[in-house]
Design an enzyme around this catalytic site. Structure first.
Site, short mmCIF file in Angstrom:
data_model
loop_
_atom_site.label_atom_id
_atom_site.label_comp_id
_atom_site.label_asym_id
_atom_site.label_seq_id
_atom_site.Cartn_x
_atom_site.Cartn_y
_atom_site.Cartn_z
N PHE A 125 0.88 -1.17 0.00
CA PHE A 125 0.00 0.00 0.00
C PHE A 125 0.91 1.22 0.00
CE2 PHE A 125 -2.24 3.16 2.72
CZ PHE A 125 -3.52 3.16 2.18
N ARG A 268 10.73 -15.91 39.48
CA ARG A 268 11.89 -15.17 40.00
C ARG A 268 11.72 -14.89 41.50
NH1 ARG A 268 17.09 -13.50 39.01
NH2 ARG A 268 17.44 -11.34 39.64
N GLN A 279 3.70 -6.39 46.65
CA GLN A 279 2.45 -5.71 46.26
C GLN A 279 2.64 -4.73 45.10
OE1 GLN A 279 0.28 -4.07 49.56
NE2 GLN A 279 -0.64 -6.05 49.98
N GLN A 337 10.49 -3.69 32.61
CA GLN A 337 10.88 -3.34 33.99
C GLN A 337 10.85 -4.56 34.90
OE1 GLN A 337 11.82 -0.25 34.32
NE2 GLN A 337 12.32 -0.28 36.49
N GLY A 341 17.34 -6.70 34.13
CA GLY A 341 18.35 -6.66 33.07
C GLY A 341 17.97 -7.52 31.88
N GLU A 364 -0.33 4.22 9.80
CA GLU A 364 -1.79 4.23 9.62
C GLU A 364 -2.45 5.29 10.50
OE1 GLU A 364 -3.89 0.49 9.03
OE2 GLU A 364 -1.97 -0.45 8.56
#
Ligand SMILES: Cc1cc2nc3c(=O)[nH]c(=O)nc-3n(C[C@H](O)[C@H](O)[C@H](O)COP(=O)(O)OP(=O)(O)OC[C@H]3O[C@@H](n4cnc5c(N)ncnc54)[C@H](O)[C@@H]3O)c2cc1C
Length: 382
Positions: A125, A268, A279, A337, A341, A364
């Site tokens: 397009f 983890r 939390q 985040q 790493g 678009e």
């Protein structure tokens, strides 16, 4: 495992639910493909998607004509994007590139569609130019009538599939009126004499992309799609169908980011316990899930509204695209985040999602342009 509870929403029919399950299983077996050569990867993806029947919804079936099913397009894009951004790209371009032919093409022009739906021809397009991206009315490329021909001269840029496409739908100035009302659409075969690749463009999430030059490309008058001066209307009608599907792709990227994050925080351990018990981490996961669901509601509302026969879904599609792409960027940023790493490590899935999502907020119709569209629609209706 991705959350598929949205499939029980009333926007869908059983055929959509069945499609989502079948395609997900296909993706698990067939994706991702190797990306080191994006041209080869795209050709392979178009071929595979075509031979296994997944490209059929991208364009009109001339043997059984009917409107394009936007919910099918959205579910397919969401699912492919969740597995492999390049697969979503390959699928999406077969639809965007042929949208003008499905909606406005002559029977002769529509003969291309059997090939693109089977993955035997690649489409593109070509609207944007170096000096007219958001400002389409400023299109400079010209198409001059010369007897039974049109002669196209100028440049197009940022053209996805540029360099590998077998056909291009190209928008050029025919001059019936100033600005947007003086544009027309043309079907240009990839091997047209005078059509050249001026430059290949590399972007942060690689896919075939080029600046194209048109040096007196001579086309038969039958290459005109629709009527002279219809180009802007044709481009906007195509975007009206496909814009919400960009939101669906963003949704696929966001859902993958959320899935990866849920897995990561469960596995983890930090400070003697899984991250998931912190939390603040739960807060991030909640925000991500909320944005994913809200985006899905807007995307599938737009798709459903179009499928129910609305002539235009300008407001719904703009809201879906704006919200889903902007929020996917935030969701993916949170995923990076939460991965620490590893989130910025080259080759990690959330690193690639971080690169994949960015361009969706630009092409678009950039996010800012969607806001202008929404404001005009809302104020116009008041
Ligand atoms: C990866 C990729 C693939 C693409 N594929 C295609 C393709 O296949 N075919 C095609 O034709 N084009 C394609 N494009 C081009 C794309 O549609 C344009 O980049 C887009 O329309 C923006 O145009 P521009 O880059 O010229 O930016 P500009 O028009 O210069 O805009 C720059 C920025 O200005 C802001 N802006 C623009 N208008 C307004 C406004 N009214 N109000 C407030 N702010 C505004 C926005 O933030 C925008 O991002 C692609 C682009 C990318 C990055």
């Amino acid at each position: 495992m991705a959350d598929k509870s949205f499939l029980s929403w009333p926007f869908f029919e059983d055929r959509h639910r069945e499609l989502a399950e079948r395609l997900d299983a296909w993706c698990t077996t067939n994706l991702p493909v190797a990306h080191h050569d994006v041209d080869a990867a795209c050709r392979e993806l178009v071929g595979k998607l075509g031979s296994d029947g997944w490209l059929k919804p991208t364009a009109l079936d001339t043997n059984n004509p009917g409107p394009l099913d936007v919910r099918t397009l959205c579910i397919t894009r969401e699912t492919l994007a969740r597995h492999d951004g390049l697969a979503d790209f390959a699928f999406a371009m077969q639809g965007l590139g042929t949208g003008a032919l499905s909606l406005f093409g002559s029977p002769e022009q529509q003969q291309w569609l059997a090939k693109t739906r089977a993955g035997k021809a690649i489409s593109a397009f070509a609207l944007s130019e170096p000096r007219s991206g958001s400002d389409v009315a400023n299109t400079e490329m010209t198409a001059t009538r010369d007897g039974d021909s049109y002669v196209l001269s100028g440049e197009k840029t940022w053209i996805s599939n540029g360099g590998i496409a077998d056909l291009y739908v190209v928008f050029a100035r025919t001059g019936e009126a100033p600005g947007a009302k003086g544009l027309s659409a043309f079907l240009v075969p990839g091997d047209a004499k005078g059509l050249g690749i001026a430059e290949r463009l590399e972007v942060i999430a690689p896919h075939p992309l080029a600046r194209l030059s048109f040096d007196k490309v001579r086309l038969p008058a039958a290459a005109l799609i629709g009527r002279p001066g219809d180009g802007f209307r044709i481009a906007m009608s195509v975007l009206d169908v496909f814009r919400s599907t960009v939101g669906a792709a963003a949704l696929g990227f966001a859902r993958r980011a959320l899935d990866e994050s849920i897995k990561r925080v469960a596995e983890r351990k930090l400070f003697g316990a899984p991250m998931a018990e912190l939390q603040m981490v739960q807060g991030h996961i909640a925000d991500m899930a909320l944005d994913v669901d809200a985006a899905a509601l807007l995307v599938y509302r737009a798709a459903w509204t179009k499928d129910m026969g609305a002539a235009r879904v300008t407001r719904e599609a703009a809201m879906a695209k704006l919200f889903a792409t902007d929020k996917a960027q935030e969701v993916i940023d949170k995923a990076v985040q939460l991965h620490g790493g590893d989130g910025v490590r080259k080759g990690h899935i959330v690193e690639s999602l971080y690169r994949e999502i960015r361009a969706l907020r630009i092409y678009e119709g950039a996010s800012d342009v969607q806001k202008v569209v929404i404001a005009r629609q809302v104020m116009g209706a008041a």
